[in-house]
Design an enzyme around this catalytic site. Structure first.
Site, PDB file in Angstrom:
ATOM      1  N   GLN A   1      19.858 -15.844  -6.465  1.00 54.22           N
ATOM      2  CA  GLN A   1      19.272 -15.020  -5.576  1.00 54.22           C
ATOM      3  C   GLN A   1      19.257 -13.669  -6.038  1.00 54.22           C
ATOM      4  O   GLN A   1      19.925 -13.095  -7.009  1.00 54.22           O
ATOM      5  CB  GLN A   1      19.615 -14.988  -4.158  1.00 54.22           C
TER       6      GLN A   1
ATOM      7  N   GLU B   1      -0.333  18.725  -6.175  1.00 59.85           N
ATOM      8  CA  GLU B   1      -1.447  18.902  -6.729  1.00 59.85           C
ATOM      9  C   GLU B   1      -2.658  17.568  -6.382  1.00 59.85           C
ATOM     10  O   GLU B   1      -3.367  17.232  -7.102  1.00 59.85           O
ATOM     11  CB  GLU B   1      -1.247  18.466  -8.402  1.00 59.85           C
ATOM     12  N   SER B   2      -2.206  17.118  -5.177  1.00 58.93           N
ATOM     13  CA  SER B   2      -3.198  16.251  -4.450  1.00 58.93           C
ATOM     14  C   SER B   2      -2.448  14.774  -4.209  1.00 58.93           C
ATOM     15  O   SER B   2      -1.539  14.685  -3.540  1.00 58.93           O
ATOM     16  CB  SER B   2      -4.390  15.933  -5.322  1.00 58.93           C
TER      17      SER B   2
ATOM     18  N   CYS C   1      -5.283  18.036  -9.087  1.00 57.17           N
ATOM     19  CA  CYS C   1      -5.973  19.235  -9.506  1.00 57.17           C
ATOM     20  C   CYS C   1      -5.017  20.210 -10.570  1.00 57.17           C
ATOM     21  O   CYS C   1      -3.930  19.988 -10.426  1.00 57.17           O
ATOM     22  CB  CYS C   1      -6.434  19.974  -8.042  1.00 57.17           C
TER      23      CYS C   1
ATOM     24  N   SER D   1       0.864  -1.172  -0.011  1.00 58.51           N
ATOM     25  CA  SER D   1      -0.136  -0.085  -0.105  1.00 58.51           C
ATOM     26  C   SER D   1       0.799   1.308   0.092  1.00 58.51           C
ATOM     27  O   SER D   1       1.805   1.063   0.550  1.00 58.51           O
ATOM     28  CB  SER D   1      -0.757   0.048   1.170  1.00 58.51           C
TER      29      SER D   1
ATOM     30  N   GLU E   1      32.405 -18.939  -1.338  1.00 64.97           N
ATOM     31  CA  GLU E   1      30.924 -18.045  -1.448  1.00 64.97           C
ATOM     32  C   GLU E   1      30.615 -18.387  -2.966  1.00 64.97           C
ATOM     33  O   GLU E   1      30.955 -18.270  -3.851  1.00 64.97           O
ATOM     34  CB  GLU E   1      31.272 -16.662  -1.630  1.00 64.97           C
TER      35      GLU E   1
ATOM     36  N   PRO F   1      20.046 -21.468  -2.269  1.00 64.06           N
ATOM     37  CA  PRO F   1      21.449 -22.150  -2.320  1.00 64.06           C
ATOM     38  C   PRO F   1      21.900 -22.613  -1.103  1.00 64.06           C
ATOM     39  O   PRO F   1      22.740 -23.527  -0.814  1.00 64.06           O
ATOM     40  CB  PRO F   1      22.405 -20.881  -3.002  1.00 64.06           C
TER      41      PRO F   1
ATOM     42  N   ASP G   1      30.253 -23.651  -5.020  1.00 62.31           N
ATOM     43  CA  ASP G   1      29.191 -23.708  -3.809  1.00 62.31           C
ATOM     44  C   ASP G   1      30.212 -24.564  -2.753  1.00 62.31           C
ATOM     45  O   ASP G   1      30.631 -25.521  -2.905  1.00 62.31           O
ATOM     46  CB  ASP G   1      28.432 -25.159  -4.610  1.00 62.31           C
ATOM     47  N   GLY G   2      29.594 -23.963  -1.448  1.00 61.68           N
ATOM     48  CA  GLY G   2      30.509 -24.749  -0.524  1.00 61.68           C
ATOM     49  C   GLY G   2      30.172 -26.345   0.092  1.00 61.68           C
ATOM     50  O   GLY G   2      30.814 -26.915   0.544  1.00 61.68           O
TER      51      GLY G   2
ATOM     52  N   HIS H   1      29.262 -10.339  13.104  1.00 60.98           N
ATOM     53  CA  HIS H   1      30.466 -10.838  12.575  1.00 60.98           C
ATOM     54  C   HIS H   1      31.634 -10.837  13.611  1.00 60.98           C
ATOM     55  O   HIS H   1      32.252 -11.700  13.454  1.00 60.98           O
ATOM     56  CB  HIS H   1      30.977  -9.710  11.500  1.00 60.98           C
TER      57      HIS H   1
ATOM     58  N   HIS I   1      -3.032   0.020  -3.822  1.00 65.06           N
ATOM     59  CA  HIS I   1      -2.912  -0.981  -3.064  1.00 65.06           C
ATOM     60  C   HIS I   1      -2.720  -2.285  -3.872  1.00 65.06           C
ATOM     61  O   HIS I   1      -3.509  -2.351  -5.113  1.00 65.06           O
ATOM     62  CB  HIS I   1      -4.130  -1.212  -1.980  1.00 65.06           C
TER      63      HIS I   1
ATOM     64  N   ASP J   1      29.601 -11.125   2.098  1.00 61.59           N
ATOM     65  CA  ASP J   1      29.676  -9.675   2.468  1.00 61.59           C
ATOM     66  C   ASP J   1      31.154  -9.194   2.931  1.00 61.59           C
ATOM     67  O   ASP J   1      31.571  -8.158   3.000  1.00 61.59           O
ATOM     68  CB  ASP J   1      28.753  -9.265   3.526  1.00 61.59           C
TER      69      ASP J   1
ATOM     70  N   ASP K   1      19.568 -17.990   5.086  1.00 62.57           N
ATOM     71  CA  ASP K   1      18.372 -18.971   5.799  1.00 62.57           C
ATOM     72  C   ASP K   1      18.550 -20.082   4.822  1.00 62.57           C
ATOM     73  O   ASP K   1      18.691 -20.354   3.751  1.00 62.57           O
ATOM     74  CB  ASP K   1      17.133 -18.172   5.795  1.00 62.57           C
TER      75      ASP K   1
END
Ligand code: SAM
Length: 429
Positions: free
Chosen positions: A173, A63-64, A84, A56, A248, A305, A279-280, A204, A69, A228, A301
């Site tokens: 991702q 002008e208004s 307006c 939302s 990473e 991956p 890929d770890g 960290h 939504h 990061d 989480d």
């Protein structure tokens, strides 16, 4: 001719892209853009993302207003363009139709405040004008874009400026760098808050130093994830470290953080670091046995991956790759958010390292939902981290490195487990 004070266009945008319909930052940008394209003067934009989905928002203009939504589940947006003066709101309509990729739409246009129904009051308009002149410079407007990180029952919303500094869909991702009012710039992966400029040190420092001060002589460290760069920054503060290998999976995360979070991503050029974009999970499958004193799994989480970073096979491979007194530390989810993953991970670690060798460290991170987060340990023939004996060494290190979260008391205290957490971690009978 029936003159009216305002013009109101009520729009039904249908068969829109559902992802766009759920993307509060894109919708805010497009609604503000729609107003500006039609020549409006934007005063404020306030947008909210709702759990589980929907946006939302309103853009207040001189002008208004423009308001919206969305129902992402129907690919539908209800929009109203109220203006307006000379502004042609159909220009805003066309802009939004493009942005929302609406395949069908309908609109009605109403005249508002028909003058033949209204009687003008005579009063000294200059008093009103002086009030109006107080408001800010027309080139500046405030933006309130609420970004929400959530599961099906709870959410954390942070107010953002609306600025998007990086937005790339990688093969793994969606990688974004956004800007929040309270916590500065932030890395978000698939709409999950990962790390922010203002509170990254909580995470960290606590993922790194307790293990580094528990292991008798940590030299060879493996970091899985941690795109990061915050974890390797902390590990490389320790003089005992001879080599850090970081694996990473997503190069886009490293690139985004180097560009926009330089204080976190500051150790990628360190001579002791070997950085692998891979890929770890696959890496640990072929890792040599007894190679690493400490393995840190700084994963996201358990979706996408990172899902495999919560499996028995992966942690068995970690166990085998650890040296005789090796320590595993894993981003462990929360006893108050994603509890199932939190408990299951600990049961996995108990099963591999032994019931008494899978302690949990709890710490506070304001930008994670519920604020209570964990790192979970696997100890291989090592003392329990809470038996810290070298407090003076820790205190000296903390002062030399100006650490803002970790210290000797926090080190020990973080392993004190509330009763409800102990019950959560009890193995199912
Ligand atoms: N350090 C962050 C913080 O302060 O909250 C937390 C997480 S870090 C950004 C998570 C990283 O794990 C991401 O960069 C993600 O790309 C990476 N990752 C996820 N799955 C992976 C895998 N299978 N192998 C290697 N890295 C992975």
């Amino acid at each position: 001719m029936n003159v009216a004070l305002g013009n109101h266009i009520l729009v039904e945008f249908m068969n829109c892209d559902p992802h766009i319909m759920n993307d509060v930052l894109s919708i805010e940008r497009d609604m503000v853009g729609a107003a500006q394209k039609a020549g409006a003067t934007v005063i404020n934009s306030t947008f909210h993302h709702f759990s589980p989905y929907g946006v939302s928002g309103v853009v207040v203009i001189q002008e208004s207003h423009l308001a919206i939504h969305t129902w992402p589940e129907y690919g539908y947006a209800a929009v109203d363009l109220f203006t307006c003066g000379e502004m042609n709101a159909w220009i805003s309509f066309d802009h939004l139709k493009e942005c929302f990729k609406a395949k069908s739409y309908s609109a009605i246009e109403l005249k508002r405040g028909s003058l033949n129904l209204l009687e003008r009051n005579d009063f000294d308009i200059s008093t009103m004008r002086s009030k109006a002149s107080e408001w800010r410079n027309p080139d500046f407007y405030t933006r309130n874009v609420w970004f929400t990180d959530k599961d099906e029952n709870q959410a954390l919303s942070l107010r953002f400026t609306g600025e998007v500094f990086y937005d790339v869909q990688s093969p793994f991702q969606r990688v974004r760098i956004l800007e929040s009012y309270k916590y500065g710039k932030m890395l978000a992966l698939d709409d999950m808050v990962m790390t922010t400029e203002q509170d990254e040190f909580h995470y960290h420092e606590m993922i790194s130093h307790p293990a580094m001060f528990t292991h008798p002589n940590p030299k060879n460290i493996l970091v899985i994830g941690g795109g990061d760069g915050g974890t390797i920054r902390e590990i490389l503060r320790h003089d005992s470290v001879e080599h850090v290998t970081m694996v990473e999976i997503d190069g886009e995360v490293i690139k985004a953080c180097k560009e926009h979070l330089p204080a976190i991503a500051c150790a990628f050029d360190h001579p002791k670091l070997t950085l692998l974009v891979d890929d770890g999970i696959a890496f640990l499958k072929t890792a040599q046995a007894s190679s690493y004193d400490i393995i840190i799994v700084d994963g996201s989480d358990p979706v996408g991956p990172a899902e495999g970073l919560f499996s028995v096979e992966f942690y068995t491979n970690c166990f085998n790759a650890l040296t005789e007194k090796g320590i595993l530390v894993a981003q462990g989810e929360s006893p108050k958010f994603n509890e199932k993953a939190f408990a299951e991970l600990n049961h996995t670690l108990q099963g591999i390292f032994g019931v008494d060798n899978a302690p949990v460290s709890l710490f506070y991170v304001p930008t994670y939902p519920s604020g209570m987060w964990s790192f979970q340990y696997g100890l291989k023939n090592t003392d329990h981290p809470k038996e810290l004996s070298n407090d003076d060494l820790v205190t000296k290190f903390v002062e030399e490195n100006n650490l803002r979260y970790y210290n000797a008391d926090i080190h020990k205290g973080s392993f004190a487990t509330p009763n409800f957490v102990k019950s959560l971690l009890k193995q199912p009978k």
